[in-house]
Design a protein around this motif. Structure first.
Motif, PDB file in Angstrom:
ATOM      1  N   GLU A  20     -45.088  10.232  46.012  1.00 34.58           N
ATOM      2  CA  GLU A  20     -46.463  10.467  45.347  1.00 34.58           C
ATOM      3  C   GLU A  20     -46.667  11.916  46.125  1.00 34.58           C
ATOM      4  OE1 GLU A  20     -48.778   7.627  47.686  1.00 34.58           O
ATOM      5  OE2 GLU A  20     -48.675   6.379  45.857  1.00 34.58           O
ATOM      6  N   ASP A  21     -45.654  11.959  47.488  1.00 37.22           N
ATOM      7  CA  ASP A  21     -45.656  13.666  47.851  1.00 37.22           C
ATOM      8  C   ASP A  21     -45.269  14.480  47.210  1.00 37.22           C
ATOM      9  OD1 ASP A  21     -47.076  11.700  50.351  1.00 37.22           O
ATOM     10  OD2 ASP A  21     -44.972  11.830  51.321  1.00 37.22           O
ATOM     11  N   PHE A  22     -44.371  13.940  46.371  1.00 43.51           N
ATOM     12  CA  PHE A  22     -43.782  15.491  45.514  1.00 43.51           C
ATOM     13  C   PHE A  22     -44.137  15.751  45.056  1.00 43.51           C
ATOM     14  CE2 PHE A  22     -39.632  14.705  47.471  1.00 43.51           C
ATOM     15  CZ  PHE A  22     -39.087  16.028  47.524  1.00 43.51           C
ATOM     16  N   GLY A  23     -45.990  14.758  43.866  1.00 44.58           N
ATOM     17  CA  GLY A  23     -46.996  15.039  43.133  1.00 44.58           C
ATOM     18  C   GLY A  23     -46.610  13.989  42.028  1.00 44.58           C
ATOM     19  N   PHE A  24     -46.199  13.811  42.152  1.00 44.65           N
ATOM     20  CA  PHE A  24     -45.881  12.931  40.866  1.00 44.65           C
ATOM     21  C   PHE A  24     -46.369  11.375  41.034  1.00 44.65           C
ATOM     22  CE2 PHE A  24     -43.162  16.383  40.139  1.00 44.65           C
ATOM     23  CZ  PHE A  24     -42.904  16.678  39.374  1.00 44.65           C
ATOM     24  N   GLY A  25     -47.514  10.936  41.749  1.00 45.45           N
ATOM     25  CA  GLY A  25     -47.564   9.746  42.144  1.00 45.45           C
ATOM     26  C   GLY A  25     -47.977   8.656  40.433  1.00 45.45           C
ATOM     27  N   SER A  26     -48.367   9.783  39.638  1.00 46.22           N
ATOM     28  CA  SER A  26     -49.555   8.993  38.680  1.00 46.22           C
ATOM     29  C   SER A  26     -48.212   8.417  37.403  1.00 46.22           C
ATOM     30  CB  SER A  26     -49.535   9.979  37.958  1.00 46.22           C
ATOM     31  OG  SER A  26     -49.002  11.158  36.943  1.00 46.22           O
ATOM     32  N   LEU A  27     -46.979   8.559  37.474  1.00 46.21           N
ATOM     33  CA  LEU A  27     -46.043   7.659  37.126  1.00 46.21           C
ATOM     34  C   LEU A  27     -45.906   6.530  37.271  1.00 46.21           C
ATOM     35  CD1 LEU A  27     -43.196  10.625  36.365  1.00 46.21           C
ATOM     36  CD2 LEU A  27     -44.319   9.607  34.945  1.00 46.21           C
ATOM     37  N   LEU A  28     -45.983   6.416  38.569  1.00 46.54           N
ATOM     38  CA  LEU A  28     -46.424   4.595  39.400  1.00 46.54           C
ATOM     39  C   LEU A  28     -46.503   3.873  38.866  1.00 46.54           C
ATOM     40  CD1 LEU A  28     -45.229   6.196  42.819  1.00 46.54           C
ATOM     41  CD2 LEU A  28     -43.688   5.743  41.465  1.00 46.54           C
ATOM     42  N   HIS A  29     -47.286   4.372  38.119  1.00 40.09           N
ATOM     43  CA  HIS A  29     -48.526   3.487  37.073  1.00 40.09           C
ATOM     44  C   HIS A  29     -47.793   2.608  35.889  1.00 40.09           C
ATOM     45  CE1 HIS A  29     -52.399   4.086  39.779  1.00 40.09           C
ATOM     46  NE2 HIS A  29     -51.959   5.473  39.261  1.00 40.09           N
ATOM     47  N   PHE A  30     -46.970   3.392  35.665  1.00 37.69           N
ATOM     48  CA  PHE A  30     -46.393   3.003  34.579  1.00 37.69           C
ATOM     49  C   PHE A  30     -45.583   0.965  34.913  1.00 37.69           C
ATOM     50  CE2 PHE A  30     -42.092   1.319  31.980  1.00 37.69           C
ATOM     51  CZ  PHE A  30     -42.986   2.197  30.291  1.00 37.69           C
TER      52      PHE A  30
END
Length: 823
Positions: A20-30
């Protein structure tokens, strides 16, 4: 996608925080959302890759970067991925102590097994698995080098245009899929999840509605895609039962300006130049980036998320609509006004420093003594004291109108911009004495140290600067503070010291080498190191554009196309050559080796059958012919800068990725590079046979073109349209896989030079034409049509047969020809 699902499920809370800190927390919704292969292939067949649209039943679904952002939540910006991935690849290899890129299972296993990793290593492993298995999938077991450039500056990877990269990857995959010979059996190396969600979101399922939450990856989970694809099925493998919605009824009508965007704003060079102008000096780049990030943290897009359907505004009364639009315009302008606020603040600080240097009250010895007493107790400055300073400064400026922007003076060194006035003060005080009652603009020091080497006036106390306040404020002392100009100067000096120290070290090394030998010897020693195994081609023009750009291709004048033009009669054969040829044809029933050059073999059966008048040329003969060119006096790739590939290489390039013999292609690319690196060559020749017809495709690296020499089919013929796209796609795919050198092949254009043509009733001589093209095409200026015609083909067959059998390197049974007993 199963690998990616396993990695997402294996992430610890700490790892999720890192992502999330790197800016890709949306992918964790998969959430293990299976995508039917037949469904996405059906959708792919309705795509126009040129316009990036899905066209079905008179409706259009546009493939855009914004739609990728709305579905996957990936960063969206204007900054492209680095074009050269070599630096990122080196960083990746050094981070994991590897000599070559390992398979993607290596990275997924580290997360699944919960190995101890740093934050950067966690992100690297996660994003490589996400790219390879989910976002930009491919048929290889190793990640593609095309996206290794993200590791150059991994902390700012979210600043790149991820949505654009994923979309370009998808369109390239769709183009290759739809151009393939077997679309039903091919593969789709794209983000299947985005593909399916985009289509299903536009399907009208009646009362069945889906949440409009953004990103949509938080909505489509589990078996939703499979179930809804089945609802839309007409028959096995055929979909489109329901009509498509208008875009205004989908989440893709939302205005991205009012949706939370985790990526930083784009600050151009203009804003950074303004920062330098208002501050009066050149600010370090990292300071400018910090300022931009600070604005980003307080701008509108980072703090508000509005799921706004802009089409619904039309239903409002005109008065409310006007008010609403003004409100939204004002809110959206916060980003721009935040920049102006920072520029105004920097201007105030810079002007205050200049005013203090010229007009502030004098430093007194009492102030100096007080400052020295507090030098070792910085905690003595209380909040109350600081607040008093703030009020004093406020009183100073509250009655003064805001300063207008001014042009900063043109100055070369950075230190001069903040010390011009101090130099005058220093000179004015040369002969003055400093005591408890006297006043001066500076604090005098020893004569020999009066002028610092970098023209910076010394501070009253080392490492400290005090701000004098116009109003008396004896209780306040600010310890260890610098002005903006002093801070910039300090940072610049530090960077200069580091840079000079590096130069000094390299200079010492050079001097050491010079002491033991010439500089040329030292250079040769460097070039002979194992890290640079290929030395000759580095100093040549191999694979490089000509000085004046790509060469123009020769176009013979109309006179050379006329019917009365006859052969140049260059291919004259002797009586002995004709006799040898007749013997070779008679030996066509023998399976003995007619040609054997370093295990490249061709039997009398292959050679005789291929070169008989009116017979098709076999691939063994073409391979032997290519190998014979390699052994000519100027044929070695290091001299000719040309590589000739056997015909079985093109055979495998024409196959689907999963059907091609990867061992053959691997050896072709890697072993050829031992003679001369392919990317340092000018041309790569691929003789190709498809449906019984021979032609040659040349990868002209020097002139940045794909050259196709075909004696029968033209550029617009369906045969060429199918074959060239398949060859190009497969070549570029395997080049990236095995060579991993970015050559920009995607920008190459197809060129069809004028060549001798077969008669329309002749379908057997294409192999002879192809061998002539391979041997005599040397540059775009080659005029092959002036070299030979159809009338020369019989003599050319005789020449080729004699040249192959009596090639000096041939260890085959040539004595069978020379000692043949004529009947």
């Amino acid at each position: 996608m199963s690998t990616f699902s396993s990695v997402v499920e294996s992430l610890t809370p700490e790892n999720r925080k890192v992502i999330e800190d790197f800016g890709f927390g949306s992918l964790l919704h998969f959430d293990r959302c299976f995508v039917p292969n037949k469904f996405v292939k059906w959708v792919a067949r309705h795509v126009n890759h040129r316009s990036a649209d899905i066209v079905f039943n008179g409706k259009v679904i546009s493939l855009t970067k914004e739609s990728v952002h709305l579905v996957l939540g990936l960063p969206l910006s204007d900054k492209c991925f680095p074009s050269d991935p070599s630096l990122g690849k080196s960083i990746l290899l050094s981070k994991f102590a590897k000599q070559k890129i390992p398979p993607v299972s290596f990275f997924s296993k580290k997360i699944i097994d919960h190995e101890v990793l740093s934050d950067e290593e966690v992100f690297m492993c996660f994003i490589l698995v996400a790219l390879h298995s989910f976002l930009c999938s491919n048929s290889s077991v190793t990640p593609s080098h095309k996206y290794f450039g993200i590791f150059e500056d991994i902390g700012n990877a979210k600043d790149l245009d991820w949505c654009g990269f994923v979309l370009d990857w998808l369109l390239d995959g769709i183009k290759s899929f739809n151009k393939g010979k077997h679309s039903d059996g091919g593969t789709l190396p794209v983000c299947l999840y985005y593909w399916a969600v985009l289509y299903l979101d536009h399907v009208d399922f009646g009362a069945r509605h889906f949440p409009m939450s953004i990103p949509h990856i938080s909505v489509w989970k589990g078996s939703m895609i499979t179930d809804n694809a089945e609802f839309d099925s007409k028959s096995p493998g055929c979909y489109g039962y329901h009509p498509l919605l208008d875009i205004s009824r989908t989440c893709f009508s939302k205005d991205l300006r009012f949706i939370a965007n985790p990526t930083p704003l784009s600050f151009g060079d203009d804003f950074k130049r303004k920062l330098d102008a208002v501050s009066g000096c050149t600010l370090p780049e990292n300071l400018k980036i910090d300022i931009c990030n600070l604005i980003q943290n307080y701008c509108f897009n980072s703090g508000v998320s509005i799921n706004l359907d802009v089409h619904s505004v039309n239903a409002l009364p005109d008065s409310l609509k006007s008010c609403f639009c003004k409100l939204m315009t004002h809110a959206y302008s916060i980003d721009t006004r935040s920049q102006q606020l920072v520029l105004y603040l920097m201007k105030l600080i810079a002007d205050s420093v200049a005013t203090d240097d010229d007009n502030n009250d004098e430093y007194s010895s009492q102030d100096v003594n007080a400052a020295s007493q507090h030098q070792n107790s910085p905690n003595d400055v209380t909040v109350k004291d600081a607040d008093r300073v703030y009020r004093s400064l406020s009183q100073k400026y509250e009655s003064t109108p805001p300063p207008q922007p001014r042009q900063s003076p043109q100055m070369k060194p950075l230190v001069e911009s903040s010390n011009s006035d101090r130099s005058k003060c220093l000179k004015k005080s040369d002969n003055s004495e400093v005591d408890g009652d006297s006043s001066s603009d500076v604090i005098m020091i020893d004569i020999e140290n009066r002028y610092a080497p970098d023209s910076i006036s010394p501070s009253p106390v080392p490492g400290m600067r005090r701000f004098s306040i116009r109003q008396p404020c004896p209780d306040v002392e600010i310890i260890d503070e610098r002005s903006l100009s002093d801070t910039v100067i300090h940072m610049t000096r530090r960077s200069d010291e580091i840079y000079n120290s590096i130069l000094l070290k390299s200079g010492n090394n050079a001097n050491t080498s010079a002491g033991s030998g010439s500089s040329t010897d030292h250079l040769n020693h460097q070039l002979s190191m194992p890290s640079q195994p290929y030395r000759i081609s580095d100093s040549t023009t191999g694979g490089k554009l000509p000085i004046h750009g790509p060469r123009r291709f020769a176009k013979p004048a109309s006179i050379f196309n006329a019917d009365f033009v006859t052969s140049s009669n260059k291919f004259v054969v002797t009586k002995s050559e004709v006799e040898n040829y007749n013997i070779i044809c008679k030996l066509a029933s023998s399976y003995e080796d007619a040609v054997n050059m370093f295990r490249v073999r061709c039997t009398f059966w292959s050679l005789g059958d291929s070169l008989k008048p009116g017979d098709l040329v076999k691939s063994f003969v073409v391979s032997a012919f290519c190998f014979s060119l390699f052994h000519k006096p100027n044929g070695h790739p290091d001299i000719s800068k040309r590589h000739y590939f056997f015909s079985n290489i093109a055979d495998n390039l024409l196959k689907d990725y999963n059907e091609a013999d990867q061992q053959i292609l691997y050896r072709a690319f890697t072993k050829s590079s031992k003679a001369r690196p392919l990317h340092h060559s000018n041309m790569l020749f691929f003789p190709t046979r498809f449906q019984g017809h021979w032609f040659v495709i040349i990868v002209n690296i020097k002139d940045r073109k794909y050259v196709i020499l075909d004696s029968f089919y033209k550029q617009n013929d369906e045969f060429q349209e199918i074959v060239r796209d398949r060859l190009r796609s497969s070549f570029e795919h395997h080049w990236d896989k095995y060579m991993q050198v970015n050559m920009g092949f995607g920008e190459y254009e197809f060129v069809y030079p004028v060549v001798p043509e077969q008669p329309l009733d002749n379908n057997t001589d294409s192999g002879i034409y192809t061998m002539m093209f391979i041997e005599h095409w040397t540059s775009p200026r080659s005029a092959l049509r002036c070299l030979f015609t159809q009338k020369d083909i019989p003599n050319i067959r005789i020449k080729i047969a004699n040249d192959l059998v009596f090639q000096p390197k041939n260890s085959g049974m040539k004595h069978r020809v020379t000692h043949y007993k004529k009947c």
